[in-house]
Design a protein around this motif. Structure first.
Motif, PDB file in Angstrom:
ATOM      1  N   MET A  23       0.848  -1.192   0.000  1.00  0.00           N
ATOM      2  CA  MET A  23       0.000   0.000   0.000  1.00  0.00           C
ATOM      3  C   MET A  23       0.886   1.246   0.000  1.00  0.00           C
ATOM      4  O   MET A  23       1.811   1.365   0.789  1.00  0.00           O
ATOM      5  CB  MET A  23      -0.878  -0.027   1.248  1.00  0.00           C
ATOM      6  CG  MET A  23      -1.651   1.231   1.444  1.00  0.00           C
ATOM      7  SD  MET A  23      -2.595   1.151   2.975  1.00  0.00           S
ATOM      8  CE  MET A  23      -2.957   2.862   3.100  1.00  0.00           C
ATOM      9  N   ALA A  24       0.571   2.170  -0.882  1.00  0.00           N
ATOM     10  CA  ALA A  24       1.305   3.435  -0.914  1.00  0.00           C
ATOM     11  C   ALA A  24       0.890   4.269   0.289  1.00  0.00           C
ATOM     12  O   ALA A  24      -0.286   4.423   0.578  1.00  0.00           O
ATOM     13  CB  ALA A  24       0.998   4.183  -2.197  1.00  0.00           C
ATOM     14  N   THR A  25       1.875   4.799   0.994  1.00  0.00           N
ATOM     15  CA  THR A  25       1.557   5.582   2.189  1.00  0.00           C
ATOM     16  C   THR A  25       1.685   7.077   1.955  1.00  0.00           C
ATOM     17  O   THR A  25       1.501   7.851   2.872  1.00  0.00           O
ATOM     18  CB  THR A  25       2.462   5.167   3.364  1.00  0.00           C
ATOM     19  OG1 THR A  25       3.813   5.362   2.980  1.00  0.00           O
ATOM     20  CG2 THR A  25       2.210   3.732   3.761  1.00  0.00           C
ATOM     21  N   GLU A  26       2.009   7.475   0.750  1.00  0.00           N
ATOM     22  CA  GLU A  26       2.108   8.907   0.451  1.00  0.00           C
ATOM     23  C   GLU A  26       0.727   9.442   0.102  1.00  0.00           C
ATOM     24  O   GLU A  26       0.049   8.912  -0.771  1.00  0.00           O
ATOM     25  CB  GLU A  26       3.058   9.147  -0.721  1.00  0.00           C
ATOM     26  CG  GLU A  26       4.502   8.874  -0.385  1.00  0.00           C
ATOM     27  CD  GLU A  26       5.062   9.829   0.640  1.00  0.00           C
ATOM     28  OE1 GLU A  26       4.824  11.044   0.538  1.00  0.00           O
ATOM     29  OE2 GLU A  26       5.733   9.350   1.558  1.00  0.00           O
ATOM     30  N   LYS A  27       0.315  10.458   0.795  1.00  0.00           N
ATOM     31  CA  LYS A  27      -0.972  11.089   0.553  1.00  0.00           C
ATOM     32  C   LYS A  27      -0.836  12.567   0.865  1.00  0.00           C
ATOM     33  O   LYS A  27      -0.169  12.946   1.824  1.00  0.00           O
ATOM     34  CB  LYS A  27      -2.043  10.433   1.422  1.00  0.00           C
ATOM     35  CG  LYS A  27      -3.439  10.890   1.133  1.00  0.00           C
ATOM     36  CD  LYS A  27      -4.441  10.072   1.932  1.00  0.00           C
ATOM     37  CE  LYS A  27      -5.842  10.545   1.651  1.00  0.00           C
ATOM     38  NZ  LYS A  27      -6.840   9.783   2.407  1.00  0.00           N
ATOM     39  N   ASN A  42      -2.161  13.047   9.487  1.00  0.00           N
ATOM     40  CA  ASN A  42      -2.320  11.602   9.518  1.00  0.00           C
ATOM     41  C   ASN A  42      -3.612  11.168   8.832  1.00  0.00           C
ATOM     42  O   ASN A  42      -4.530  11.959   8.667  1.00  0.00           O
ATOM     43  CB  ASN A  42      -2.273  11.084  10.954  1.00  0.00           C
ATOM     44  CG  ASN A  42      -3.433  11.578  11.782  1.00  0.00           C
ATOM     45  OD1 ASN A  42      -3.881  12.700  11.618  1.00  0.00           O
ATOM     46  ND2 ASN A  42      -3.922  10.760  12.681  1.00  0.00           N
ATOM     47  N   PHE A  43      -3.637   9.901   8.420  1.00  0.00           N
ATOM     48  CA  PHE A  43      -4.836   9.326   7.820  1.00  0.00           C
ATOM     49  C   PHE A  43      -4.836   7.827   8.092  1.00  0.00           C
ATOM     50  O   PHE A  43      -3.801   7.222   8.357  1.00  0.00           O
ATOM     51  CB  PHE A  43      -4.907   9.620   6.318  1.00  0.00           C
ATOM     52  CG  PHE A  43      -3.846   8.933   5.502  1.00  0.00           C
ATOM     53  CD1 PHE A  43      -4.122   7.737   4.848  1.00  0.00           C
ATOM     54  CD2 PHE A  43      -2.576   9.481   5.375  1.00  0.00           C
ATOM     55  CE1 PHE A  43      -3.149   7.099   4.089  1.00  0.00           C
ATOM     56  CE2 PHE A  43      -1.597   8.858   4.616  1.00  0.00           C
ATOM     57  CZ  PHE A  43      -1.884   7.661   3.969  1.00  0.00           C
ATOM     58  N   LEU A  44      -6.020   7.229   8.025  1.00  0.00           N
ATOM     59  CA  LEU A  44      -6.142   5.790   8.200  1.00  0.00           C
ATOM     60  C   LEU A  44      -6.062   5.118   6.835  1.00  0.00           C
ATOM     61  O   LEU A  44      -6.765   5.490   5.904  1.00  0.00           O
ATOM     62  CB  LEU A  44      -7.468   5.432   8.866  1.00  0.00           C
ATOM     63  CG  LEU A  44      -7.576   5.731  10.351  1.00  0.00           C
ATOM     64  CD1 LEU A  44      -8.961   5.376  10.865  1.00  0.00           C
ATOM     65  CD2 LEU A  44      -6.519   4.980  11.132  1.00  0.00           C
ATOM     66  N   GLY A  45      -5.224   4.112   6.743  1.00  0.00           N
ATOM     67  CA  GLY A  45      -5.099   3.349   5.516  1.00  0.00           C
ATOM     68  C   GLY A  45      -6.188   2.296   5.426  1.00  0.00           C
ATOM     69  O   GLY A  45      -6.962   2.077   6.362  1.00  0.00           O
ATOM     70  N   ASP A  46      -6.247   1.614   4.283  1.00  0.00           N
ATOM     71  CA  ASP A  46      -7.227   0.545   4.083  1.00  0.00           C
ATOM     72  C   ASP A  46      -7.054  -0.591   5.081  1.00  0.00           C
ATOM     73  O   ASP A  46      -7.987  -1.332   5.361  1.00  0.00           O
ATOM     74  CB  ASP A  46      -7.110  -0.012   2.659  1.00  0.00           C
ATOM     75  CG  ASP A  46      -7.494   1.027   1.615  1.00  0.00           C
ATOM     76  OD1 ASP A  46      -8.240   1.959   1.953  1.00  0.00           O
ATOM     77  OD2 ASP A  46      -7.031   0.904   0.459  1.00  0.00           O
ATOM     78  N   ASP A  47      -5.851  -0.712   5.618  1.00  0.00           N
ATOM     79  CA  ASP A  47      -5.559  -1.766   6.587  1.00  0.00           C
ATOM     80  C   ASP A  47      -5.887  -1.358   8.024  1.00  0.00           C
ATOM     81  O   ASP A  47      -5.637  -2.097   8.969  1.00  0.00           O
ATOM     82  CB  ASP A  47      -4.093  -2.188   6.496  1.00  0.00           C
ATOM     83  CG  ASP A  47      -3.134  -1.027   6.734  1.00  0.00           C
ATOM     84  OD1 ASP A  47      -3.592   0.103   7.019  1.00  0.00           O
ATOM     85  OD2 ASP A  47      -1.909  -1.244   6.619  1.00  0.00           O
ATOM     86  N   SER A  53      -2.637   3.806  11.002  1.00  0.00           N
ATOM     87  CA  SER A  53      -2.453   5.245  10.824  1.00  0.00           C
ATOM     88  C   SER A  53      -1.161   5.514  10.056  1.00  0.00           C
ATOM     89  O   SER A  53      -0.120   4.924  10.354  1.00  0.00           O
ATOM     90  CB  SER A  53      -2.403   5.926  12.188  1.00  0.00           C
ATOM     91  OG  SER A  53      -2.257   7.309  12.045  1.00  0.00           O
ATOM     92  N   TYR A  54      -1.239   6.411   9.073  1.00  0.00           N
ATOM     93  CA  TYR A  54      -0.088   6.793   8.262  1.00  0.00           C
ATOM     94  C   TYR A  54       0.041   8.311   8.244  1.00  0.00           C
ATOM     95  O   TYR A  54      -0.913   9.024   8.522  1.00  0.00           O
ATOM     96  CB  TYR A  54      -0.239   6.284   6.820  1.00  0.00           C
ATOM     97  CG  TYR A  54      -0.227   4.785   6.722  1.00  0.00           C
ATOM     98  CD1 TYR A  54       0.974   4.093   6.647  1.00  0.00           C
ATOM     99  CD2 TYR A  54      -1.407   4.060   6.716  1.00  0.00           C
ATOM    100  CE1 TYR A  54       1.000   2.707   6.560  1.00  0.00           C
ATOM    101  CE2 TYR A  54      -1.395   2.678   6.632  1.00  0.00           C
ATOM    102  CZ  TYR A  54      -0.196   2.011   6.548  1.00  0.00           C
ATOM    103  OH  TYR A  54      -0.165   0.641   6.472  1.00  0.00           O
ATOM    104  N   MET A  55       1.225   8.779   7.885  1.00  0.00           N
ATOM    105  CA  MET A  55       1.484  10.217   7.795  1.00  0.00           C
ATOM    106  C   MET A  55       1.363  10.679   6.342  1.00  0.00           C
ATOM    107  O   MET A  55       1.841  10.004   5.430  1.00  0.00           O
ATOM    108  CB  MET A  55       2.891  10.550   8.298  1.00  0.00           C
ATOM    109  CG  MET A  55       3.074  10.310   9.789  1.00  0.00           C
ATOM    110  SD  MET A  55       2.028  11.346  10.814  1.00  0.00           S
ATOM    111  CE  MET A  55       2.788  12.918  10.595  1.00  0.00           C
TER     112      MET A  55
END
Length: 102
Positions: free
Chosen positions: A1-5, A63-68, A71-73
């Motif tokens: 999963m790409a974590t860049e947003k 931060n954001f919640l990924g599909d999994d 929490s990601y930055m």
């Protein structure tokens, strides 16, 4: 999963001396910023002390919640973009005649 947003949401903290007048027009200011920067959302908040008490403080929600479910930055917004948001906050007219017309 790409974590860049990209950061899409910002919290705006008004200068302490203007808090009352900004909060009286909170919804208008949030809409004004949303119109100036389509695709982004803004929330005016009572936080403090944050940043420079004499100017607007623009805080990116990083931060954001990924599909999994983790929490990601987000990637950090460009400083010129945050500066443009702060400049728009300063140019916001709290008591504009435009909004007083029936």
């Amino acid at each position: 999963m790409a974590t860049e947003k990209e950061v899409l949401e910002f919290i705006i903290v008004p200068p302490y001396t203007r808090r009352a007048e900004i909060f009286a027009a909170k919804e208008r200011m949030e809409a004004y910023l949303g119109n100036r920067f389509p695709g982004y959302s803004f929330k005016v908040a009572r936080l403090g002390p944050v940043g420079d008490d004499d100017d607007f403080c623009v805080l990116p929600v990083m931060n954001f919640l990924g599909d999994d479910g983790r929490s990601y930055m987000c990637s950090e917004p460009k400083s010129w973009f945050v500066g443009d948001i702060a400049a728009s906050c300063r140019s916001f007219a709290v008591s504009s005649a435009h909004y007083c017309n029936a």
